[in-house]
Write a protein that holds these residues in place. Structure first.
Motif, PDB file in Angstrom:
ATOM      1  N   UNK A   1       0.852  -1.181   0.000  1.00 39.31           N
ATOM      2  CA  UNK A   1       0.000   0.000   0.000  1.00 39.31           C
ATOM      3  C   UNK A   1       0.894   1.239   0.000  1.00 39.31           C
ATOM      4  N   UNK A   2       0.776   2.057  -1.030  1.00 36.25           N
ATOM      5  CA  UNK A   2       1.632   3.243  -1.085  1.00 36.25           C
ATOM      6  C   UNK A   2       1.222   4.274  -0.033  1.00 36.25           C
ATOM      7  N   UNK A   3       2.195   4.983   0.435  1.00 35.29           N
ATOM      8  CA  UNK A   3       1.931   6.035   1.406  1.00 35.29           C
ATOM      9  C   UNK A   3       1.251   7.224   0.748  1.00 35.29           C
ATOM     10  N   UNK A   4       0.773   8.158   1.547  1.00 36.04           N
ATOM     11  CA  UNK A   4       0.062   9.315   0.997  1.00 36.04           C
ATOM     12  C   UNK A   4       0.942  10.189   0.096  1.00 36.04           C
ATOM     13  N   UNK A   5       2.248  10.151   0.305  1.00 39.35           N
ATOM     14  CA  UNK A   5       3.154  10.970  -0.507  1.00 39.35           C
ATOM     15  C   UNK A   5       3.714  10.218  -1.708  1.00 39.35           C
ATOM     16  N   UNK A   6       3.290   8.960  -1.891  1.00 37.82           N
ATOM     17  CA  UNK A   6       3.806   8.152  -2.999  1.00 37.82           C
ATOM     18  C   UNK A   6       3.303   8.709  -4.327  1.00 37.82           C
ATOM     19  N   UNK A   7       4.065   8.496  -5.385  1.00 38.70           N
ATOM     20  CA  UNK A   7       3.617   8.962  -6.707  1.00 38.70           C
ATOM     21  C   UNK A   7       2.297   8.303  -7.107  1.00 38.70           C
ATOM     22  N   UNK A   8       1.533   8.998  -7.927  1.00 40.83           N
ATOM     23  CA  UNK A   8       0.248   8.479  -8.404  1.00 40.83           C
ATOM     24  C   UNK A   8       0.431   7.135  -9.099  1.00 40.83           C
ATOM     25  N   UNK A   9       1.556   6.953  -9.762  1.00 39.47           N
ATOM     26  CA  UNK A   9       1.844   5.686 -10.455  1.00 39.47           C
ATOM     27  C   UNK A   9       1.800   4.505  -9.481  1.00 39.47           C
ATOM     28  N   UNK A  10       2.314   4.681  -8.268  1.00 37.74           N
ATOM     29  CA  UNK A  10       2.279   3.612  -7.263  1.00 37.74           C
ATOM     30  C   UNK A  10       0.847   3.301  -6.836  1.00 37.74           C
ATOM     31  N   UNK A  11       0.044   4.339  -6.664  1.00 38.44           N
ATOM     32  CA  UNK A  11      -1.362   4.136  -6.299  1.00 38.44           C
ATOM     33  C   UNK A  11      -2.114   3.438  -7.435  1.00 38.44           C
ATOM     34  N   UNK A  12      -1.819   3.838  -8.661  1.00 33.51           N
ATOM     35  CA  UNK A  12      -2.464   3.216  -9.824  1.00 33.51           C
ATOM     36  C   UNK A  12      -2.079   1.745  -9.943  1.00 33.51           C
ATOM     37  N   UNK A  13      -0.806   1.438  -9.714  1.00 33.25           N
ATOM     38  CA  UNK A  13      -0.325   0.045  -9.796  1.00 33.25           C
ATOM     39  C   UNK A  13      -1.031  -0.815  -8.752  1.00 33.25           C
ATOM     40  N   UNK A  14      -1.139  -0.305  -7.532  1.00 34.78           N
ATOM     41  CA  UNK A  14      -1.820  -1.047  -6.467  1.00 34.78           C
ATOM     42  C   UNK A  14      -3.294  -1.256  -6.822  1.00 34.78           C
ATOM     43  N   UNK A  15      -3.964  -0.220  -7.292  1.00 35.19           N
ATOM     44  CA  UNK A  15      -5.386  -0.326  -7.665  1.00 35.19           C
ATOM     45  C   UNK A  15      -5.585  -1.325  -8.799  1.00 35.19           C
ATOM     46  N   UNK A  16      -4.720  -1.268  -9.808  1.00 36.75           N
ATOM     47  CA  UNK A  16      -4.818  -2.179 -10.953  1.00 36.75           C
ATOM     48  C   UNK A  16      -4.604  -3.618 -10.507  1.00 36.75           C
ATOM     49  N   UNK A  17      -3.617  -3.832  -9.627  1.00 40.27           N
ATOM     50  CA  UNK A  17      -3.351  -5.191  -9.140  1.00 40.27           C
ATOM     51  C   UNK A  17      -4.565  -5.713  -8.387  1.00 40.27           C
ATOM     52  N   UNK A  18      -5.137  -4.901  -7.497  1.00 44.46           N
ATOM     53  CA  UNK A  18      -6.307  -5.335  -6.726  1.00 44.46           C
ATOM     54  C   UNK A  18      -7.486  -5.660  -7.641  1.00 44.46           C
ATOM     55  N   UNK A  19      -7.710  -4.820  -8.636  1.00 45.35           N
ATOM     56  CA  UNK A  19      -8.810  -5.031  -9.583  1.00 45.35           C
ATOM     57  C   UNK A  19      -8.609  -6.319 -10.391  1.00 45.35           C
ATOM     58  N   UNK A  20      -7.415  -6.500 -10.930  1.00 45.52           N
ATOM     59  CA  UNK A  20      -7.153  -7.693 -11.747  1.00 45.52           C
ATOM     60  C   UNK A  20      -7.109  -8.959 -10.897  1.00 45.52           C
ATOM     61  N   UNK A  21      -6.613  -8.855  -9.673  1.00 44.93           N
ATOM     62  CA  UNK A  21      -6.605 -10.001  -8.767  1.00 44.93           C
ATOM     63  C   UNK A  21      -8.036 -10.431  -8.456  1.00 44.93           C
ATOM     64  N   UNK A  22      -8.909  -9.465  -8.213  1.00 41.19           N
ATOM     65  CA  UNK A  22     -10.312  -9.772  -7.915  1.00 41.19           C
ATOM     66  C   UNK A  22     -11.002 -10.425  -9.120  1.00 41.19           C
ATOM     67  N   UNK A  23     -10.718  -9.921 -10.316  1.00 46.04           N
ATOM     68  CA  UNK A  23     -11.287 -10.507 -11.527  1.00 46.04           C
ATOM     69  C   UNK A  23     -10.812 -11.955 -11.686  1.00 46.04           C
ATOM     70  N   UNK A  24      -9.529 -12.163 -11.482  1.00 41.81           N
ATOM     71  CA  UNK A  24      -8.958 -13.503 -11.602  1.00 41.81           C
ATOM     72  C   UNK A  24      -9.551 -14.434 -10.553  1.00 41.81           C
ATOM     73  N   UNK A  25      -9.726 -13.933  -9.342  1.00 45.84           N
ATOM     74  CA  UNK A  25     -10.336 -14.741  -8.276  1.00 45.84           C
ATOM     75  C   UNK A  25     -11.743 -15.171  -8.679  1.00 45.84           C
ATOM     76  N   UNK A  26     -12.489 -14.269  -9.289  1.00 45.78           N
ATOM     77  CA  UNK A  26     -13.838 -14.623  -9.755  1.00 45.78           C
ATOM     78  C   UNK A  26     -13.793 -15.724 -10.808  1.00 45.78           C
TER      79      UNK A  26
END
Length: 124
Positions: free
Chosen positions: A48-73
């Motif tokens: 989980x990126x910190x509040x000062x992390x670049x937007x790219x880190x937040x996007x990577x985490x969000x994308x991973x969570x989204x794709x992981x959830x899709x794969x789990x389904x």
């Protein structure tokens, strides 16, 4: 599994029951590759990126969570109800597939060895 993706019909018709583990795994890998979510098996969950992390880190985490959830389904939807119940609480898809592999791959190897032994006549 009612599917929005026509390729998911492959998994609908080949639900994991145990003896079909290798076929199921091959079909699952085809499905997640076609859905462009295979990468969640190869990349560990980003921290989980910190509040000062670049937007790219937040996007990577969000994308991973989204794709992981899709794969789990896809994975859970392609299993028998008993196997679904055993794995529904698992979050990371690679953990689910590793557990399934541990359960069924050993059974497959044992069955194959017994079949081969049955074909080879004893030498006494």
């Amino acid at each position: 599994m009612a599917s929005f993706n026509p390729l998911a019909k492959i998994l609908d018709k080949n639900k994991l029951t145990g003896p079909n583990y290798l076929d199921w795994k091959m079909n699952l890998m085809l499905m997640v590759t076609a859905a462009k979510v295979y990468w969640v098996f190869t990349i560990e969950e980003p921290e989980l990126p910190g509040p000062d992390a670049p937007q790219e880190d937040h996007d990577r985490k969000s994308k991973w969570l989204e794709d992981n959830e899709m794969t789990k389904c896809y994975i859970l939807g392609s299993m028998s109800n008993v196997l679904q119940q055993q794995h529904i609480g698992m979050v990371v898809t690679s953990d689910i597939t590793l557990n399934i592999k541990e359960i069924f791959e050993e059974q497959h190897h044992t069955a194959r060895l017994l079949a081969i032994r049955g074909l080879i006549p004893p030498r006494w």
